[in-house]
Scaffold this active site. Structure first.
Site, mmCIF file in Angstrom:
data_model
loop_
_atom_site.group_PDB
_atom_site.id
_atom_site.type_symbol
_atom_site.label_atom_id
_atom_site.label_comp_id
_atom_site.label_asym_id
_atom_site.label_seq_id
_atom_site.Cartn_x
_atom_site.Cartn_y
_atom_site.Cartn_z
ATOM 1 N N ASP A 213 17.451 -51.753 -38.624
ATOM 2 C CA ASP A 213 18.124 -52.418 -37.518
ATOM 3 C C ASP A 213 18.934 -51.408 -36.695
ATOM 4 O O ASP A 213 19.648 -50.578 -37.270
ATOM 5 C CB ASP A 213 19.061 -53.484 -38.108
ATOM 6 C CG ASP A 213 19.665 -54.376 -37.045
ATOM 7 O OD1 ASP A 213 18.910 -55.053 -36.347
ATOM 8 O OD2 ASP A 213 20.910 -54.387 -36.909
ATOM 9 N N GLU A 272 13.822 -49.969 -35.483
ATOM 10 C CA GLU A 272 14.119 -50.728 -34.270
ATOM 11 C C GLU A 272 14.984 -49.813 -33.417
ATOM 12 O O GLU A 272 16.176 -49.661 -33.654
ATOM 13 C CB GLU A 272 14.890 -52.010 -34.589
ATOM 14 C CG GLU A 272 15.077 -52.856 -33.337
ATOM 15 C CD GLU A 272 16.416 -53.545 -33.204
ATOM 16 O OE1 GLU A 272 16.507 -54.525 -32.457
ATOM 17 O OE2 GLU A 272 17.406 -53.102 -33.843
HETATM 18 C C1 GLC Z 1 19.109 -56.007 -33.848
HETATM 19 C C2 GLC Z 1 18.604 -57.335 -34.338
HETATM 20 C C3 GLC Z 1 19.391 -58.400 -33.662
HETATM 21 C C4 GLC Z 1 20.850 -58.225 -34.023
HETATM 22 C C5 GLC Z 1 21.344 -56.831 -33.694
HETATM 23 C C6 GLC Z 1 22.657 -56.534 -34.351
HETATM 24 O O1 GLC Z 1 18.862 -55.809 -32.496
HETATM 25 O O2 GLC Z 1 17.227 -57.454 -34.136
HETATM 26 O O3 GLC Z 1 18.941 -59.682 -33.990
HETATM 27 O O4 GLC Z 1 21.620 -59.155 -33.327
HETATM 28 O O5 GLC Z 1 20.455 -55.854 -34.152
HETATM 29 O O6 GLC Z 1 22.499 -56.326 -35.714
#
Ligand code: GLC
Length: 537
Positions: A213, A272
């Site tokens: 994340d 991500e």
């Molecule tokens: C990422 C997740 C999202 C979350 C954010 C903070 O972007 O996919 O859902 O709100 O991180 O952890």
């Protein structure tokens, strides 16, 4: 227990990974929230769908200020979702079904309920307990102004101030997301050691990999300069941004790769990382760093042949330079569902069907977000009182947030909860009545349904040696048409335009139509918003 077999190509270079948004997948106990038992009961569905792996969104103990992305304990399961024993059972049953399991790791921030943050608040400024987070003294008289002008991704300032036991205002702490998600200080060796230990905890339990994340957020420019309007807070990060995509994040991933490589069984990471260019993204997947990264440029591309081709080319090129495969994503739990993004209604659905065949034919791996195989649209008319996304709450409703793509799945029956939970239970977000026509049960036997298209596409993808990892060669047919070959003997043609497109006969002379996203009148004429897979006879 049989674990999935390892082929010559590492599985993660070409896997189709199904994203299970745990709270909205299947609710076994009727509390309105999906759970681990629910997932276990639907593994047969995922196996029959034909995916290779599942990615579970966070299931850890959490106050749920951001749907579980506020983790209070990285080594346990929230009782709302189940127990650690349930996860162990899920992992071994998934493996029996030939499915790998990837879990979500949230290293940028913890929950404000995490024991570390509780200790940090209770400790005096300058104490080691504070040094795991990013505490600073405020600016201006009395330190009443935040230390800099950084903004939370969910709206409002990225700093909140704590008060001491006698209510005196004190230091500020950084949270790039909600105040309940304080950012960790990744320059602190204790933080690094803790996360390596967390990785090992889950790898030891047989997890096949991690989705990282906010992988681009861990390192911050130590000078903490003001943004001064130079950089946007949300959206893909540009180079030079003081709190996104700083070079120091890569050291963290090199260390993690050493950990995962020390385990047998092809464990993997997917980043991500919302960065601006494919070259920035490629840095995360260099041979000694993470294995793959979500391709958000493809997701963000509009339904336009030139834009899609550019996104594909740039990704394949930039990732290819570092030897990493691309991943293709159309939807996830943070964005508007693509049926709706592509125009909604019948048109959006036609385009989404074509996009599915495009995605599955491209070289590399792909992600399927739960419900896209049913053609679910974004739910745009959720009652405000039901919305739970911190984005909605922190912008006083100005931004509707992400709840509309998180509505629980319709499995069966003609009225809510549509088999998501036991009859009479109330899902945490209301399902539209029209979803009676979109259930898994209703689509399963229908040759024209989205579910049948995904099942067939995924089956063919496994059968066709040309698909999965590898390369593509473009064939220029017309400016609204994407056409590419993959060897041996495969051709994918997507008519992105609004008029039928004619395919030169010599291109498909010795080919048969293997699959189409919509009806064809003739093998060489492709209707608008339609994709066709041809294979050589
Ligand atoms: C990422 C997740 C999202 C979350 C954010 C903070 O972007 O996919 O859902 O709100 O991180 O952890």
């Amino acid at each position: 227990m049989s674990t999935p077999t390892t082929r010559e190509t590492p599985w993660w270079r070409e896997a189709v990974i199904y994203q299970v948004y745990v709270r909205s997948f299947a609710d076994s106990d009727g509390d309105g929230i999906g759970d681990i038992h629910g997932i276990r009961s639907r593994l047969g569905y995922l196996h029959d769908l034909g995916v290779d792996a599942i990615w579970l969104n966070p299931f850890y103990p959490s106050p749920q200020a951001d749907a579980g992305y506020d983790v209070a304990d990285y080594r346990d399961v929230d009782p709302r979702f189940g127990t650690l024993a349930d996860i162990d059972a899920l992992v071994s049953e998934a493996h029996e079904h030939g499915l790998r399991v990837i879990i979500d790791l949230v290293p940028n921030h913890t929950s404000s309920d995490h024991p570390w943050f509780r200790a940090a608040r209770a400790a005096a400024p300058g104490r080691p307990e504070r040094a795991r987070y990013i505490f600073r003294t405020g600016r201006g008289p009395g330190g009443d102004e935040p230390p800099n002008d950084w903004l939370s991704n969910f709206g409002g300032p990225a700093w909140s101030r704590i008060t001491s036991a006698d209510h005196t205002p004190e230091q500020w702490y950084l949270h790039l997301f909600a105040p309940e998600q304080p950012d960790l200080d990744w320059t602190n060796p204790e933080v690094r050691a803790e996360f390596e230990s967390i990785l090992r905890f889950w790898l030891d339990r047989g997890i096949d990999g991690f989705r990282i994340d906010v992988a681009h957020g861990l390192a911050k420019d130590p000078a903490m300069p003001d943004l001064a309007g130079r950089y946007a807070t949300s959206g893909p990060a540009r180079e030079g941004h003081p709190h996104w995509d700083q070079d120091e994040v890569h050291e963290v991933y090199r260390a993690w790769r050493r950990v995962s490589d020390s385990y047998a069984g092809d464990r993997t990471f997917v980043a991500e990382a919302w960065v601006h260019t494919p070259d920035q993204l490629a840095r995360y997947v260099r041979p000694d760093e993470l294995h793959t990264a979500f391709n958000f440029n493809f997701l963000l591309a509009p339904w336009d042949a030139r834009a899609l081709r550019l996104a594909i080319d740039q990704s394949v090129h930039a990732l290819g330079k570092v030897g990493a495969p691309a991943t293709w994503v159309l939807s996830n739990h943070d964005v508007t569902r693509h049926v709706t993004r592509y125009g909604g209604g019948e048109l959006g659905t036609r385009r989404a069907r074509a996009a599915a065949l495009l995605m599955l034919a491209l070289p590399g791996g792909a992600y399927v977000y739960q419900g896209e195989e049913l053609g679910l649209p974004e739910v745009i008319d959720l009652p405000d009182a039901m919305r739970q996304d911190p984005t909605f709450l922190r912008t006083a409703g100005e931004e509707k947030g992400r709840d509309g793509c998180r509505v629980p799945l319709p499995w069966s029956g003609t009225q809510p909860p549509f088999g998501f939970g036991p009859p009479g239970s109330t899902p945490w977000l209301p399902q539209p009545a029209e979803w009676a026509g979109m259930t898994v049960e209703g689509q399963a036997g229908d040759p024209g349904s989205m579910l049948t298209l995904y099942r067939t596409g995924l089956r063919r993808r496994r059968e066709l040696a040309a698909l999965g990892d590898g390369t593509l060669a473009w064939v220029d047919i017309g400016q609204d048409v994407l056409a590419f070959r993959r060897e041996p003997g495969f051709l994918c043609v997507v008519n992105v335009g609004n008029r039928p497109a004619d395919i030169p006969d010599e291109l498909i002379a010795d080919s048969a139509v293997l699959l189409t996203s919509g009806p064809l009148d003739s093998e060489s004429r492709i209707p608008a918003a339609t994709a066709v897979w041809y294979g050589r006879l």
